[in-house]
Design a protein around this motif. Structure first.
Motif, PDB file in Angstrom:
ATOM      1  N   SER A   1      -1.144  43.307   7.179  1.00  0.00           N
ATOM      2  CA  SER A   1      -0.950  43.891   8.072  1.00  0.00           C
ATOM      3  C   SER A   1      -1.720  43.849   9.579  1.00  0.00           C
ATOM      4  O   SER A   1      -1.444  44.208  10.475  1.00  0.00           O
ATOM      5  CB  SER A   1      -1.253  45.586   7.776  1.00  0.00           C
ATOM      6  OG  SER A   1      -2.610  45.555   7.581  1.00  0.00           O
TER       7      SER A   1
ATOM      8  N   ILE B   1       2.655  46.098   4.001  1.00  0.00           N
ATOM      9  CA  ILE B   1       2.271  45.869   5.375  1.00  0.00           C
ATOM     10  C   ILE B   1       2.667  47.264   6.028  1.00  0.00           C
ATOM     11  O   ILE B   1       1.530  47.796   6.857  1.00  0.00           O
ATOM     12  CB  ILE B   1       3.243  44.728   6.142  1.00  0.00           C
ATOM     13  CG1 ILE B   1       2.753  43.723   5.693  1.00  0.00           C
ATOM     14  CG2 ILE B   1       2.780  44.847   7.817  1.00  0.00           C
ATOM     15  CD1 ILE B   1       3.526  42.302   5.981  1.00  0.00           C
ATOM     16  N   ALA B   2       3.639  47.709   5.779  1.00  0.00           N
ATOM     17  CA  ALA B   2       3.927  49.154   6.457  1.00  0.00           C
ATOM     18  C   ALA B   2       2.680  50.497   6.110  1.00  0.00           C
ATOM     19  O   ALA B   2       2.589  51.063   6.955  1.00  0.00           O
ATOM     20  CB  ALA B   2       5.218  49.794   5.974  1.00  0.00           C
TER      21      ALA B   2
ATOM     22  N   VAL C   1       0.696  42.326  12.262  1.00  0.00           N
ATOM     23  CA  VAL C   1       1.461  43.361  12.905  1.00  0.00           C
ATOM     24  C   VAL C   1       1.098  43.583  14.326  1.00  0.00           C
ATOM     25  O   VAL C   1       0.169  43.518  14.824  1.00  0.00           O
ATOM     26  CB  VAL C   1       1.406  44.830  12.468  1.00  0.00           C
ATOM     27  CG1 VAL C   1       2.078  45.762  13.148  1.00  0.00           C
ATOM     28  CG2 VAL C   1       1.796  44.769  11.099  1.00  0.00           C
TER      29      VAL C   1
ATOM     30  N   HIS D   1      14.849  42.852   6.917  1.00  0.00           N
ATOM     31  CA  HIS D   1      13.945  42.406   8.081  1.00  0.00           C
ATOM     32  C   HIS D   1      15.011  41.608   8.961  1.00  0.00           C
ATOM     33  O   HIS D   1      15.597  40.767   8.571  1.00  0.00           O
ATOM     34  CB  HIS D   1      12.759  41.682   7.361  1.00  0.00           C
ATOM     35  CG  HIS D   1      13.163  40.665   6.583  1.00  0.00           C
ATOM     36  ND1 HIS D   1      13.400  40.877   5.060  1.00  0.00           N
ATOM     37  CD2 HIS D   1      12.894  39.203   6.737  1.00  0.00           C
ATOM     38  CE1 HIS D   1      13.545  39.586   4.539  1.00  0.00           C
ATOM     39  NE2 HIS D   1      13.059  38.500   5.392  1.00  0.00           N
TER      40      HIS D   1
ATOM     41  N   ARG E   1       3.883  48.726  15.975  1.00  0.00           N
ATOM     42  CA  ARG E   1       4.495  49.829  15.363  1.00  0.00           C
ATOM     43  C   ARG E   1       5.127  50.897  16.025  1.00  0.00           C
ATOM     44  O   ARG E   1       4.907  51.222  16.967  1.00  0.00           O
ATOM     45  CB  ARG E   1       3.606  50.447  14.296  1.00  0.00           C
ATOM     46  CG  ARG E   1       2.681  49.426  13.515  1.00  0.00           C
ATOM     47  CD  ARG E   1       1.706  50.434  12.295  1.00  0.00           C
ATOM     48  NE  ARG E   1       1.012  49.497  11.448  1.00  0.00           N
ATOM     49  CZ  ARG E   1       1.331  48.946  10.342  1.00  0.00           C
ATOM     50  NH1 ARG E   1       2.642  49.478   9.900  1.00  0.00           N
ATOM     51  NH2 ARG E   1       0.694  48.232   9.581  1.00  0.00           N
TER      52      ARG E   1
ATOM     53  N   VAL F   1       6.325  42.318  13.011  1.00  0.00           N
ATOM     54  CA  VAL F   1       5.278  41.397  12.333  1.00  0.00           C
ATOM     55  C   VAL F   1       5.466  39.848  12.486  1.00  0.00           C
ATOM     56  O   VAL F   1       6.635  39.597  12.594  1.00  0.00           O
ATOM     57  CB  VAL F   1       5.010  41.713  10.911  1.00  0.00           C
ATOM     58  CG1 VAL F   1       6.353  41.604  10.000  1.00  0.00           C
ATOM     59  CG2 VAL F   1       3.738  41.271  10.181  1.00  0.00           C
TER      60      VAL F   1
ATOM     61  N   CYS G   1       9.753  51.783  11.938  1.00  0.00           N
ATOM     62  CA  CYS G   1       9.955  50.373  11.897  1.00  0.00           C
ATOM     63  C   CYS G   1       8.417  49.577  12.337  1.00  0.00           C
ATOM     64  O   CYS G   1       7.963  50.297  13.306  1.00  0.00           O
ATOM     65  CB  CYS G   1      11.143  49.525  12.287  1.00  0.00           C
ATOM     66  SG  CYS G   1      11.382  49.531  13.876  1.00  0.00           S
ATOM     67  N   PHE G   2       8.376  48.428  12.280  1.00  0.00           N
ATOM     68  CA  PHE G   2       7.266  47.510  12.806  1.00  0.00           C
ATOM     69  C   PHE G   2       7.664  46.043  13.161  1.00  0.00           C
ATOM     70  O   PHE G   2       8.733  45.610  12.514  1.00  0.00           O
ATOM     71  CB  PHE G   2       5.892  47.619  12.023  1.00  0.00           C
ATOM     72  CG  PHE G   2       6.134  46.955  10.549  1.00  0.00           C
ATOM     73  CD1 PHE G   2       6.031  45.526  10.209  1.00  0.00           C
ATOM     74  CD2 PHE G   2       6.803  47.815   9.510  1.00  0.00           C
ATOM     75  CE1 PHE G   2       6.114  45.086   8.958  1.00  0.00           C
ATOM     76  CE2 PHE G   2       6.829  47.438   8.166  1.00  0.00           C
ATOM     77  CZ  PHE G   2       6.645  45.901   7.865  1.00  0.00           C
TER      78      PHE G   2
ATOM     79  N   ASN H   1      10.113  50.697   7.947  1.00  0.00           N
ATOM     80  CA  ASN H   1       8.966  50.976   7.161  1.00  0.00           C
ATOM     81  C   ASN H   1       9.657  51.526   5.920  1.00  0.00           C
ATOM     82  O   ASN H   1       8.607  50.982   4.746  1.00  0.00           O
ATOM     83  CB  ASN H   1       8.272  52.331   7.682  1.00  0.00           C
ATOM     84  CG  ASN H   1       7.598  52.206   9.116  1.00  0.00           C
ATOM     85  OD1 ASN H   1       7.045  51.123   9.106  1.00  0.00           O
ATOM     86  ND2 ASN H   1       7.600  53.182   9.970  1.00  0.00           N
TER      87      ASN H   1
ATOM     88  N   ARG I   1      -0.554  36.301  17.347  1.00  0.00           N
ATOM     89  CA  ARG I   1      -0.582  37.832  17.123  1.00  0.00           C
ATOM     90  C   ARG I   1      -1.260  38.574  18.116  1.00  0.00           C
ATOM     91  O   ARG I   1      -0.779  39.227  18.839  1.00  0.00           O
ATOM     92  CB  ARG I   1      -1.061  38.353  15.918  1.00  0.00           C
ATOM     93  CG  ARG I   1      -0.818  39.697  15.421  1.00  0.00           C
ATOM     94  CD  ARG I   1      -2.166  40.491  15.525  1.00  0.00           C
ATOM     95  NE  ARG I   1      -2.222  41.752  15.886  1.00  0.00           N
ATOM     96  CZ  ARG I   1      -2.589  42.568  16.739  1.00  0.00           C
ATOM     97  NH1 ARG I   1      -3.176  41.971  17.604  1.00  0.00           N
ATOM     98  NH2 ARG I   1      -2.308  43.687  16.535  1.00  0.00           N
TER      99      ARG I   1
END
Length: 169
Positions: free
Chosen positions: A42, A35-36, A45, A127, A48, A55, A52-53, A71, A158
């Motif tokens: 992804s 995903i990163a 997500v 996470h 971002r 999700v 980090c992100f 990440n 999302r």
């Protein structure tokens, strides 16, 4: 007894079979690293940052169940850099604000499961969970039927959260 004679309702969830079997995916490697890098999942997500992100959880406990993920492939919280630690905390705050704006939950569970024994399903990549909670969200379907009902598609959740993200200073 033949099939169907047990009077149980069937809720078919074939996409969960990989999870039940313990498979990560048909693509090898860490799902969070994929995903990163913009790979599989992804599209879930929400936002971002630099390190980090955020999700959506592919297997959410509740609608809007987010994860804040560095990440970098790191398993233990004490191994985060100072920059990663700060950004994970700030992204978690922003996730709380955003979910509150979009869904008005009554409360949240926020936390880390460090290691398999602690419940970490992807223990090798840290996470942080942000799980919105409502009164009755563990209703008879969950308790008796061992079935979680989710009223919204992940993609729709999302889209709502990503749209509201910028407004949640």
């Amino acid at each position: 007894m033949t099939e169907g004679d047990d009077r149980l309702e069937r809720l078919w969830l074939p996409y969960r079979m990989a999870y039940v079997r313990g498979e990560k995916n048909d693509v090898p490697g860490c799902p969070f690293c994929r995903i990163a890098d913009g790979g599989a999942q992804s599209e879930l997500v929400v936002a971002r940052g630099e390190t980090c992100f955020v999700v959506l959880n592919l297997y959410p406990y509740n609608p809007g169940h987010l994860m804040v993920v560095p990440n970098r492939h790191v398993a233990d919280y004490v191994d985060l850099t100072d920059d990663e630690t700060v950004e994970v905390a700030r992204m978690t705050q922003r996730a709380l604000r955003t979910v509150r704006e979009v869904s008005q939950p009554a409360a949240f569970n926020v936390g880390l499961n460090l290691g398999k024994v602690a419940g970490g399903s992807v223990a090798e990549h840290l996470h942080q969970h942000v799980v919105p909670r409502w009164p009755g969200d563990a209703n008879f379907m969950t308790v008796v039927g061992q079935t979680k009902t989710l009223p919204q598609l992940l993609e729709d959740t999302r889209d709502l959260l990503a749209a509201a993200w910028s407004d949640a200073n």
